[in-house]
Design a protein around this motif. Structure first.
Motif, PDB file in Angstrom:
ATOM      1  N   SER A   1      54.529 114.461 186.373  1.00 34.88           N
ATOM      2  CA  SER A   1      53.809 114.493 187.641  1.00 34.88           C
ATOM      3  C   SER A   1      52.604 113.292 187.693  1.00 34.88           C
ATOM      4  O   SER A   1      52.015 113.146 188.539  1.00 34.88           O
ATOM      5  N   GLY A   2      52.377 113.017 186.379  1.00 36.41           N
ATOM      6  CA  GLY A   2      51.050 112.021 186.379  1.00 36.41           C
ATOM      7  C   GLY A   2      50.103 112.602 185.690  1.00 36.41           C
ATOM      8  O   GLY A   2      49.592 113.874 186.052  1.00 36.41           O
ATOM      9  N   LEU A   3      49.167 111.726 184.923  1.00 32.92           N
ATOM     10  CA  LEU A   3      47.982 112.129 184.502  1.00 32.92           C
ATOM     11  C   LEU A   3      46.881 111.445 184.975  1.00 32.92           C
ATOM     12  O   LEU A   3      47.084 110.308 185.605  1.00 32.92           O
ATOM     13  N   ASP A   4      45.612 112.071 185.063  1.00 36.18           N
ATOM     14  CA  ASP A   4      44.669 111.417 185.522  1.00 36.18           C
ATOM     15  C   ASP A   4      43.973 110.173 184.801  1.00 36.18           C
ATOM     16  O   ASP A   4      44.702 110.155 183.724  1.00 36.18           O
ATOM     17  N   ARG A   5      43.481 109.230 185.392  1.00 37.54           N
ATOM     18  CA  ARG A   5      42.890 107.936 184.724  1.00 37.54           C
ATOM     19  C   ARG A   5      42.461 108.159 183.167  1.00 37.54           C
ATOM     20  O   ARG A   5      42.988 107.603 182.386  1.00 37.54           O
ATOM     21  N   ASP A   6      41.415 109.048 183.268  1.00 37.92           N
ATOM     22  CA  ASP A   6      40.654 109.463 181.896  1.00 37.92           C
ATOM     23  C   ASP A   6      41.495 109.873 180.771  1.00 37.92           C
ATOM     24  O   ASP A   6      41.527 109.517 179.745  1.00 37.92           O
ATOM     25  N   ALA A   7      42.499 110.781 181.259  1.00 38.24           N
ATOM     26  CA  ALA A   7      43.601 111.560 180.293  1.00 38.24           C
ATOM     27  C   ALA A   7      44.417 110.110 179.855  1.00 38.24           C
ATOM     28  O   ALA A   7      44.462 109.999 178.693  1.00 38.24           O
ATOM     29  N   LEU A   8      44.872 109.404 180.719  1.00 38.71           N
ATOM     30  CA  LEU A   8      45.815 108.463 180.412  1.00 38.71           C
ATOM     31  C   LEU A   8      44.964 107.351 179.537  1.00 38.71           C
ATOM     32  O   LEU A   8      45.662 106.976 178.494  1.00 38.71           O
ATOM     33  N   ASP A   9      43.867 106.982 179.716  1.00 38.40           N
ATOM     34  CA  ASP A   9      43.230 106.069 178.861  1.00 38.40           C
ATOM     35  C   ASP A   9      42.802 106.742 177.404  1.00 38.40           C
ATOM     36  O   ASP A   9      43.051 105.925 176.561  1.00 38.40           O
ATOM     37  N   TRP A  10      42.484 107.881 177.269  1.00 38.90           N
ATOM     38  CA  TRP A  10      42.305 108.511 176.188  1.00 38.90           C
ATOM     39  C   TRP A  10      43.620 108.464 175.175  1.00 38.90           C
ATOM     40  O   TRP A  10      43.793 108.097 174.082  1.00 38.90           O
ATOM     41  N   LEU A  11      44.725 108.765 175.976  1.00 42.20           N
ATOM     42  CA  LEU A  11      46.019 108.951 175.184  1.00 42.20           C
ATOM     43  C   LEU A  11      46.336 107.392 174.805  1.00 42.20           C
ATOM     44  O   LEU A  11      46.899 107.304 173.787  1.00 42.20           O
ATOM     45  N   LYS A  12      46.079 106.531 175.674  1.00 47.34           N
ATOM     46  CA  LYS A  12      46.428 105.227 175.195  1.00 47.34           C
ATOM     47  C   LYS A  12      45.886 104.845 173.746  1.00 47.34           C
ATOM     48  O   LYS A  12      46.300 104.124 172.994  1.00 47.34           O
ATOM     49  N   THR A  13      44.501 105.037 173.977  1.00 45.37           N
ATOM     50  CA  THR A  13      43.868 104.762 172.661  1.00 45.37           C
ATOM     51  C   THR A  13      43.932 105.760 171.418  1.00 45.37           C
ATOM     52  O   THR A  13      43.825 105.023 170.369  1.00 45.37           O
ATOM     53  N   ASN A  14      44.306 106.960 171.712  1.00 39.94           N
ATOM     54  CA  ASN A  14      44.543 107.974 170.650  1.00 39.94           C
ATOM     55  C   ASN A  14      46.038 107.973 170.330  1.00 39.94           C
ATOM     56  O   ASN A  14      46.380 109.047 169.489  1.00 39.94           O
ATOM     57  N   PHE A  15      47.044 107.503 171.009  1.00 38.67           N
ATOM     58  CA  PHE A  15      48.403 107.915 170.932  1.00 38.67           C
ATOM     59  C   PHE A  15      49.022 107.964 169.376  1.00 38.67           C
ATOM     60  O   PHE A  15      49.652 108.899 168.909  1.00 38.67           O
ATOM     61  N   TYR A  16      48.448 107.051 168.566  1.00 42.62           N
ATOM     62  CA  TYR A  16      48.991 106.870 167.040  1.00 42.62           C
ATOM     63  C   TYR A  16      48.574 108.386 166.330  1.00 42.62           C
ATOM     64  O   TYR A  16      49.270 108.450 165.792  1.00 42.62           O
TER      65      TYR A  16
END
Length: 181
Positions: free
Chosen positions: A76-91
């Motif tokens: 259903s989608g994540l909010d922008r802050d959550a998505l930004d954090w995951l992009k930075t820390n996904f590894y």
């Protein structure tokens, strides 16, 4: 006088980005920059490492096949802050059988308990590991049954059932046809 418009640190970011875009692995970028953690290198690369990007897209792109308590939330989608954090820390979120998608404000990760943690998700690329772990849990269940350890029987059976459920949710078989041959 103000700050100089050009500073040597700006070249680090450019170099890190160029290395990533040309296919350098995160581990290589870590070595070049002397970083101790992949998170620092991921800041420079913005998920440009092709392997990490492919993993990220397999888990977080619309329509990705995923399983776990958080799967519906991700769909259903994540909010922008959550998505930004995951992009930075996904590894840094990878575990043995999937990924932890707990955000920092949610407190410490409990994905060592990945079979019950609401923030644990898995994807089809983990199916071979899930099947291996299912096989191990079944062997352990047999072993503790032979020993008469009732509480351990229940624990290993619950773990096996949960792994089987994750494989079902992913549309993956419980047994491998040709894996490892």
């Amino acid at each position: 006088m103000g700050k100089p418009a050009l500073h040597p640190h700006r070249f680090r970011h450019t170099l890190g980005t160029q290395l990533a875009e040309k296919g350098a692995r995160v581990q290589t970028i870590m070595k070049v920059f002397g970083h101790k953690s992949p998170g620092m290198s991921m800041t420079y690369t913005h998920i440009s490492d092709p392997t990490v990007l492919a993993d990220y897209q397999a888990v977080l792109q619309p329509g990705a096949v995923i399983a776990g308590p958080l799967a519906d939330t991700l769909r259903s989608g994540l909010d922008r802050d959550a998505l930004d954090w995951l992009k930075t820390n996904f590894y840094k979120t990878e575990l043995e059988l999937g990924r932890c998608l707990r955000l920092p404000q949610e407190g410490p990760c409990e994905c060592d308990l990945y079979l019950t943690c609401a923030k644990f998700i898995t994807a089809p690329q983990y199916a071979p590991r899930l099947r291996e772990r299912l096989c191990i849990e079944r062997q352990l269940t047999t072993d503790v049954r032979d020993r008469g350890w009732d509480r351990e029987i229940e624990r290993h059976q619950r773990t096996a059932d949960r792994i089987a459920g994750l494989l079902d949710d992913l549309g993956e078989p419980h047994e491998a046809a040709d894996e490892g041959r």
